[in-house]
Write a protein that holds these residues in place. Structure first.
Motif, PDB file in Angstrom:
ATOM      1  N   ASP A  77       0.837  -1.196   0.000  1.00  0.00           N
ATOM      2  CA  ASP A  77       0.000   0.000   0.000  1.00  0.00           C
ATOM      3  C   ASP A  77       0.873   1.248   0.000  1.00  0.00           C
ATOM      4  O   ASP A  77       0.660   2.180  -0.785  1.00  0.00           O
ATOM      5  CB  ASP A  77      -0.925   0.015   1.225  1.00  0.00           C
ATOM      6  CG  ASP A  77      -2.151  -0.863   1.037  1.00  0.00           C
ATOM      7  OD1 ASP A  77      -2.637  -0.969  -0.106  1.00  0.00           O
ATOM      8  OD2 ASP A  77      -2.613  -1.454   2.027  1.00  0.00           O
ATOM      9  N   GLY A  78       1.869   1.265   0.883  1.00  0.00           N
ATOM     10  CA  GLY A  78       2.756   2.414   0.958  1.00  0.00           C
ATOM     11  C   GLY A  78       3.604   2.576  -0.284  1.00  0.00           C
ATOM     12  O   GLY A  78       3.790   3.683  -0.786  1.00  0.00           O
ATOM     13  N   GLN A  79       4.121   1.469  -0.804  1.00  0.00           N
ATOM     14  CA  GLN A  79       4.982   1.545  -1.975  1.00  0.00           C
ATOM     15  C   GLN A  79       4.211   1.992  -3.218  1.00  0.00           C
ATOM     16  O   GLN A  79       4.709   2.796  -4.015  1.00  0.00           O
ATOM     17  CB  GLN A  79       5.643   0.190  -2.212  1.00  0.00           C
ATOM     18  CG  GLN A  79       6.685  -0.146  -1.151  1.00  0.00           C
ATOM     19  CD  GLN A  79       7.225  -1.547  -1.296  1.00  0.00           C
ATOM     20  OE1 GLN A  79       6.677  -2.384  -2.004  1.00  0.00           O
ATOM     21  NE2 GLN A  79       8.313  -1.828  -0.612  1.00  0.00           N
ATOM     22  N   SER A  80       3.004   1.483  -3.382  1.00  0.00           N
ATOM     23  CA  SER A  80       2.211   1.916  -4.531  1.00  0.00           C
ATOM     24  C   SER A  80       1.771   3.371  -4.359  1.00  0.00           C
ATOM     25  O   SER A  80       1.695   4.124  -5.331  1.00  0.00           O
ATOM     26  CB  SER A  80       1.003   1.011  -4.727  1.00  0.00           C
ATOM     27  OG  SER A  80       0.107   1.082  -3.630  1.00  0.00           O
ATOM     28  N   GLY A  81       1.507   3.775  -3.117  1.00  0.00           N
ATOM     29  CA  GLY A  81       1.190   5.174  -2.856  1.00  0.00           C
ATOM     30  C   GLY A  81       2.349   6.092  -3.180  1.00  0.00           C
ATOM     31  O   GLY A  81       2.160   7.208  -3.689  1.00  0.00           O
ATOM     32  N   ASP A  82       3.573   5.625  -2.916  1.00  0.00           N
ATOM     33  CA  ASP A  82       4.760   6.401  -3.286  1.00  0.00           C
ATOM     34  C   ASP A  82       4.821   6.602  -4.803  1.00  0.00           C
ATOM     35  O   ASP A  82       5.071   7.710  -5.291  1.00  0.00           O
ATOM     36  CB  ASP A  82       6.025   5.674  -2.832  1.00  0.00           C
ATOM     37  CG  ASP A  82       6.201   5.670  -1.324  1.00  0.00           C
ATOM     38  OD1 ASP A  82       5.553   6.470  -0.635  1.00  0.00           O
ATOM     39  OD2 ASP A  82       7.011   4.848  -0.841  1.00  0.00           O
TER      40      ASP A  82
END
Length: 276
Positions: A77-82
């Motif tokens: 979730d965090g990596q795709s949000g980045d």
């Protein structure tokens, strides 16, 4: 050698928040590249030299390369949000084709499922399935919690020439230009990454059911370390909501683009010609 190639390939470098990113030129990119675990954006340079017509954007994942590491759980979730944050800052009308390898492939799948406005098509190179059989180690925490994985710690203890030599010995079929950026990336991984909580991923099949753009899944042979089997690729095809194609590149393992660059480039080029 690698540093000079990288400098000539990525003409524009920037930051969005804690994220480092690189573009081939001043023009808005039409293809975004997300690297695998323990690699960096610079690891795409050898592939991009074989695809000179691609206007590329490559992003260092959090805790990798020159990107920072926020104090929060590690997960897709965090990596795709980045990736969404970077792409939103330099948008292309209709979105970009996103190409991801391993960890980056799963991040690309999350991104395509959650932000279809940013992604016009997606290429998934041997992503994790998100379905851990009992006893299987995950790609981040395969030792005791809070510790750097043994294989990575061993590499980080070597100097650069020794890391390159180790890579050459373990993967003699890789093109020579792959070895330096691969070796440079290993000590760049932030060791604190392994102390943060890890969020279990969603199954890849669930993500594919939510992705409506065209998908190309590229994998190798499980006997050589590919995470995706032909049987699982068939499951992906049944689950996919949109246009879907799976390609197995015989003789390749987990790093398909390194194990058989020529066939990988042929498949990727054909896909980009249709969708970018």
């Amino acid at each position: 050698m690698g540093a000079l190639v990288s400098a000539s390939m990525f003409g524009v470098r920037g930051r969005t928040g804690q994220l480092a990113w690189y573009r081939t030129d001043e023009a808005v990119a039409d293809v975004a590249f997300l690297h695998g675990f323990s690699d960096s954006a610079q690891c795409w340079v050898p592939l991009l030299t074989a695809m000179p017509g691609v206007r590329a954007l490559a992003i260092d994942a959090r805790g990798h390369g020159e990107s920072g590491l926020p104090e929060e759980p590690v997960g897709y979730d965090g990596q795709s949000g980045d990736a969404a944050l970077v792409l939103s800052g330099q948008p292309r009308d209709g979105g970009v084709v996103v190409v991801g390898h391993s960890m980056g492939a799963m991040s690309a799948a999350y991104l395509a499922a959650s932000r279809p406005d940013l992604v016009r098509a997606v290429v998934l190179e041997d992503p994790p399935t998100g379905e851990r059989p009992a006893g299987q180690k995950n790609e981040h925490h395969d030792e005791e919690p809070g510790t750097v994985p043994r294989w990575l710690a061993d590499l980080r203890a070597l100097d650069l020439p020794a890391r390159i030599a180790r890579g050459r010995a373990e993967d003699p079929g890789w093109p020579e230009d792959e070895l330096e950026p691969w070796a440079v990336s290993k000590p760049q991984v932030n060791a604190h990454l392994f102390e943060l909580p890890f969020q279990p991923p969603s199954p890849l099949t669930d993500l594919l059911a939510a992705i409506t753009c065209p998908v190309l899944l590229i994998h190798g042979d499980t006997e050589r370390g590919s995470l995706i089997s032909t049987e699982y690729a068939e499951r992906c095809a049944r689950a996919a909501a949109g246009e879907f194609r799976a390609v197995q590149i015989a003789g390749a393992g987990h790093s398909v683009h390194r194990d058989n660059r020529a066939q990988y480039v042929a498949e990727l080029t054909a896909f980009l010609d249709r969708h970018r």
